[in-house]
Every structure is written in structure tokens, then in C-alpha cells.
Design a protein around this motif. Structure first.
Motif, PDB file in Angstrom:
ATOM      1  N   GLY A  12     -71.005  65.045  23.808  1.00 47.05           N
ATOM      2  CA  GLY A  12     -70.132  66.191  23.632  1.00 47.05           C
ATOM      3  C   GLY A  12     -70.805  67.240  22.784  1.00 47.05           C
ATOM      4  O   GLY A  12     -71.784  66.945  22.075  1.00 47.05           O
ATOM      5  N   GLN A  16     -66.144  69.982  20.036  1.00 47.90           N
ATOM      6  CA  GLN A  16     -65.353  69.360  21.093  1.00 47.90           C
ATOM      7  C   GLN A  16     -64.766  68.029  20.626  1.00 47.90           C
ATOM      8  O   GLN A  16     -65.094  67.536  19.545  1.00 47.90           O
ATOM      9  CB  GLN A  16     -66.216  69.135  22.343  1.00 47.90           C
ATOM     10  CG  GLN A  16     -66.595  70.389  23.093  1.00 47.90           C
ATOM     11  CD  GLN A  16     -67.332  70.069  24.392  1.00 47.90           C
ATOM     12  OE1 GLN A  16     -68.022  69.056  24.496  1.00 47.90           O
ATOM     13  NE2 GLN A  16     -67.184  70.950  25.385  1.00 47.90           N
ATOM     14  N   SER A  17     -63.931  67.448  21.492  1.00 55.34           N
ATOM     15  CA  SER A  17     -63.385  66.112  21.259  1.00 55.34           C
ATOM     16  C   SER A  17     -63.926  65.160  22.317  1.00 55.34           C
ATOM     17  O   SER A  17     -64.130  65.562  23.463  1.00 55.34           O
ATOM     18  CB  SER A  17     -61.855  66.121  21.324  1.00 55.34           C
ATOM     19  OG  SER A  17     -61.306  66.883  20.280  1.00 55.34           O
ATOM     20  N   SER A  78     -62.454  64.160  17.070  1.00 54.66           N
ATOM     21  CA  SER A  78     -62.197  65.580  17.302  1.00 54.66           C
ATOM     22  C   SER A  78     -63.131  66.416  16.441  1.00 54.66           C
ATOM     23  O   SER A  78     -63.662  65.942  15.425  1.00 54.66           O
ATOM     24  CB  SER A  78     -60.746  65.911  16.987  1.00 54.66           C
ATOM     25  OG  SER A  78     -60.458  65.594  15.644  1.00 54.66           O
TER      26      SER A  78
END
Lengths: 110, 123
Positions: A12, A16-17, A78
Motif C-alpha cells: 500500500g 492508505q489503509s 490505517s
């Protein structure tokens, strides 16, 4: 072969999560609220992130959260940061007084 | 500050024995359950064995049952792992770990880990 199934890798971008899954059976993940998650950086000992499915130990960032549905548990991170790049392992108590680990997931922060 | 310091690792012969120790400090050792967890180089984690605070309960992974024995000396704040009938597949880094809090039992999670000691089984 590990008793609990995790994806080998996830990735990611910063901010972002991402979610890492951990699949088991009714004898472990599904049958007990005893899933925990660990973070391990290279050449370091694992660090407890989540215990009893959803609980965070004191000092662990609230960017880390856990959940469970049926026989599958999940870890969500997260607001990804560069320092989150590490290996992540789930574990669960199994009926019969043993503990199982997943095979680990390598998180790459792009 | 919780500290766990393992020792006793090294080269063991197939069929031979090794004894690992873990010196604990920074918490009331006699009140906490403990475990050994191992990690094969470059691979994942495997729980090996756990012991309750007063040694009344001991549990083992099937892979080591009958060969490994966990024990503790609460007067010395030390955890032990006696490893007999060693096999090549026992080669791993062995971590001493303190069991963490849980609402469901003591053999649930590991809240503090040592830095590990490497055991290599080879002739």
C-alpha cells in the motif's frame, strides 16, 4: 505449512489503509476470541499489536485495529507509514491448549 | 522495563541435547505464564511450549512433545527449555516470551519477547 492462512504479501502507499486476513477453523480462530497479531521488523523480535481479536496493548498506535468474522480474523492498518513495512503474523489459541501462528504477511509500503 | 535474555543456543548434534535458559527481569516472574516460540531462519513463527506461573500446567506442540521439557525456577526468575533427541528440523531461533493479559485464559498471546537464541542441529 502453517495452521492459519495469511496472504504472503500485501502492499500500500503511504496514507492508505490495508487489511491482512488470517483464516482458520472453528477449532481456533472461529471458536475462540483469542486472536492476536504481531509485527516483526528484520532481525528483531516480534511485537504484540492486537490481542483478544480487537484489543490494543498500551503504547500501540490506534492506526492498528483487529476484527473477526466467522473463521477469519483481520488486521487493518490505517494511514500507512514507511515504518509499518514489516512482517505481520496472526496467532490463535486452538482447542486442546495449543497456540497456532499464521505463515506471515510481508507488508511493503510503496 | 521487562527484559528477557535467552542463552544456551549453539550447535547440537542430531539425537543430542541442549538446554536453553531465559533470565527474566522487570516484572513479577512468579506471577506470569511463559512460553517458548521458535522461528526457522527466513520463515515463520511456531509456538513450542508454555508453562503456567506455578508450573502446574505445561503444554507442548505436537512437533516437540516427548522430546522437549519446559520448566521454571521462580526463585531465580529463570525459564528453561530442555531439548532432547534433537532433529535437523529443530534448527531455529528460540524466543522466550511472556504471556500477556487475556479475558479468556493464560495461553493466549505473547506481550514481551526476548531477542532469541539460535539453535543449529547438524552433524
Amino acid at each position: 505449512q502453517s495452521a492459519l492462512t495469511q496472504p504472503a504479501s500485501v502492499s500500500g502507499s503511504p496514507g492508505q489503509s490495508i487489511t491482512i486476513s488470517c483464516s482458520g477453523t472453528s477449532s481456533d480462530v472461529g471458536g475462540h476470541n483469542s486472536v492476536s497479531w504481531y509485527q516483526q521488523h528484520p532481525d528483531k523480535a516480534p511485537k504484540l499489536l492486537i490481542y483478544d481479536v480487537t484489543n490494543r496493548p498500551s503504547g500501540v498506535s490506534n492506526r492498528f485495529s483487529g476484527s473477526k468474522s466467522g473463521n477469519t480474523a483481520s488486521l487493518t492498518i490505517s494511514g500507512l507509514q514507511a515504518e509499518d513495512e514489516a512482517d505481520y503474523y496472526c496467532s490463535s489459541y486452538r482447542t486442546g491448549s495449543t497456540v497456532e501462528f499464521g505463515g506471515g504477511t510481508k507488508l511493503t509500503v510503496l | 522495563e521487562v527484559q528477557l535474555l535467552e542463552s544456551g543456543g549453539g550447535l547440537g548434534q542430531p539425537g543430542g541435547s541442549l538446554r536453553l535458559s531465559c533470565a527474566a527481569s522487570g516484572f513479577t516472574f512468579s506471577s506470569q505464564a511463559m512460553s517458548w516460540v521458535r522461528q526457522t531462519p527466513g520463515k515463520g513463527l511456531e509456538w513450542v511450549t508454555g508453562i503456567s506461573p506455578g508450573s502446574s500446567d505445561k503444554y507442548y506442540a505436537d512437533s516437540v512433545k516427548g522430546r522437549f521439557t519446559i520448566s521454571r525456577d521462580n526463585s531465580k526468575n529463570t525459564l528453561y527449555l530442555q531439548m532432547n533427541s534433537l532433529r535437523a528440523e529443530d534448527t531455529a531461533v528460540y524466543y522466550c516470551a511472556k504471556m500477556g493479559q487475556s479475558s479468556t485464559g493464560w495461553l493466549r498471546n505473547f506481550d514481551y519477547w526476548g531477542q532469541g537464541t539460535l539453535v543449529t542441529v547438524s552433524s
